[in-house]
Design an enzyme around this catalytic site. Structure first.
Site, short mmCIF file in Angstrom:
data_model
loop_
_atom_site.label_atom_id
_atom_site.label_comp_id
_atom_site.label_asym_id
_atom_site.label_seq_id
_atom_site.Cartn_x
_atom_site.Cartn_y
_atom_site.Cartn_z
N ASN A 83 0.81 -1.21 0.00
CA ASN A 83 0.00 0.00 0.00
C ASN A 83 0.85 1.26 0.00
OD1 ASN A 83 -0.49 1.98 2.48
ND2 ASN A 83 0.15 0.01 3.35
N PHE A 133 -1.48 8.43 4.47
CA PHE A 133 -2.23 9.06 5.56
C PHE A 133 -3.51 9.74 5.05
CE2 PHE A 133 1.67 9.93 8.52
CZ PHE A 133 1.78 8.58 8.78
N SER A 166 5.85 5.48 8.51
CA SER A 166 5.16 5.11 7.28
C SER A 166 6.05 5.48 6.09
CB SER A 166 3.83 5.85 7.16
OG SER A 166 3.29 5.69 5.86
N ASN A 178 4.95 6.13 3.18
CA ASN A 178 4.08 6.71 2.17
C ASN A 178 3.87 8.22 2.28
OD1 ASN A 178 3.68 4.11 1.10
ND2 ASN A 178 2.14 3.71 2.67
N THR A 179 4.53 8.86 3.24
CA THR A 179 4.57 10.31 3.33
C THR A 179 6.01 10.74 3.14
OG1 THR A 179 2.65 10.47 4.81
CG2 THR A 179 4.20 12.32 4.83
N LYS A 203 6.22 4.19 16.82
CA LYS A 203 6.15 3.11 15.83
C LYS A 203 7.29 3.28 14.84
CE LYS A 203 2.87 0.60 12.94
NZ LYS A 203 1.43 0.43 12.61
N ASN A 239 6.52 -1.23 11.53
CA ASN A 239 5.60 -0.79 10.48
C ASN A 239 5.77 -1.66 9.23
OD1 ASN A 239 3.80 0.93 9.00
ND2 ASN A 239 4.52 2.68 10.18
#
Length: 349
Positions: A116, A120, A179, A181-182, A212, A241
């Site tokens: 994925n 966010f 994450s 993805n940012t 995390k 994560n």
């Protein structure tokens, strides 16, 4: 029943399937609240050997839902009926954001994994607050998983805003700086940022604060980072994560984070190596690739007080929580343990 429904769900684009599940659960909770009681009778395992009091919070079982499933805090009640011992809403940000461009979620069905690149996507703190304020305080420990807006020029202030706004709407905070993805978010996994964040956070709230972290950090760096964070007041760590180890896949997509069965071995090893140094100094939550009581038990024996799942819920359905808890009880008894606390970190003692 889920095995009959799953092929239909999997014909839908992953995000569409998720929205369908979310709205079904929300509708069930609103229109037929008694149905949640029936669900709880089927899925909730109430056994004294799994109950723990950690950081002043009562956990009925060690199995929680990881951040990302209930981004906007809309599914708290129905998720509790599935037998989880604790819940976590988010990751959410101060302002609403759409996330990254679609398509951004891919099922890796044969590998029981997900890739994925969501970014966010959430409704923002105002709307999340409106949902959570209707159910909090809650019967289970409820965590707020918080992140920064992607276009924010002051990441620290984003976290401070959310700490202030939600300190009375959760039982603990998860600081998501891992994450993939940012853009540049993982760069915040450094001593300077976490020190500044934790010093101010401890002034804002007395609620436990978990960090995390990513499983792609070099192990010595990750250990040092966690040790520094403990000194500055971190109460625990979620390890870990999603992964950006694209050698695990062969689809040519080199973006996003991988979760599920594909990262089971990686995250298990990463957790064990960190726990060797961190166990007994802090609370540890293991996450990533846990899909059975056997895998959960191994993480617990390697130092996890709690575990979290997400992708396994998608591939194995709502009975996964019950199955993990029942298997944990059986494995504890096989090893002669009367209580889960006797098994926590036994491999490290």
């Amino acid at each position: 029943m889920y095995e009959q429904i799953k092929p239909l769900l999997f014909k839908l684009e992953p995000e569409s399937a998720h929205y369908l599940v979310e709205h079904s659960l929300r509708g069930l909770s609103a229109i037929f609240p008694s149905a949640l009681g029936l669900m709880a009778k089927k899925f909730v395992i109430n056994d004294a050997s799994l109950k723990q009091n950690l950081l002043g919070l009562d956990f009925n079982s060690p199995v929680g839902i990881a951040g990302g499933f209930d981004k906007n805090g809309t599914m708290v009640k129905p998720l509790s009926a599935l037998g989880f011992g604790f819940l976590e809403y988010g990751t959410f940000t101060p302002r609403p954001q759409e996330g990254n461009e679609k398509p951004r979620v891919f099922r890796l069905v044969k590998q029981e994994s997900i890739q994925n690149a969501m970014g966010f996507n959430n409704k923002g703190s105002y709307e999340v607050r409106s949902h959570v304020s209707k159910v909090y305080p809650f019967v289970l420990p409820l965590g707020a998983n918080i992140g920064k807006n992607k276009d924010s020029e002051n990441a620290l202030e984003d976290y401070f805003i959310l700490l202030r706004e939600f300190k009375d709407l959760c039982d603990y905070f998860t600081i998501n700086v891992s994450s993939p993805n940012t853009k540049n978010l993982r760069a915040l996994q450094n001593d300077e940022f976490l020190t500044s964040l934790l010093i101010e956070a401890k002034q804002i709230t007395s609620k436990p604060i978990f960090i995390k972290i990513a499983p792609d950090l070099e192990i010595p760096i990750a250990i040092a980072l966690c040790q520094q964070a403990i000194e500055k007041g971190a109460d625990g760590f979620i390890i870990a994560n999603t992964s950006t180890d694209y050698s695990l896949i062969d689809n040519g997509r080199t973006f996003g984070g991988i979760s599920g069965k594909l990262i089971q071995e990686k995250n298990s090893f990463f957790f064990k190596e960190l726990a060797k140094e961190l166990f007994s100094h802090t609370l540890l939550i293991s996450c990533g690739g846990i899909d059975s009581g056997k895998e959960a038990y191994e993480r617990i024996k390697n130092g996890a007080n709690l575990i979290q799942i997400y992708t396994a819920l998608i591939f194995k359905g709502p009975s996964i929580v019950k199955n993990i808890n029942e298997e944990l009880i059986s494995l504890l008894r096989q090893d002669g343990f009367m209580h889960i606390s006797e098994a926590v970190g036994v491999n490290l003692k």
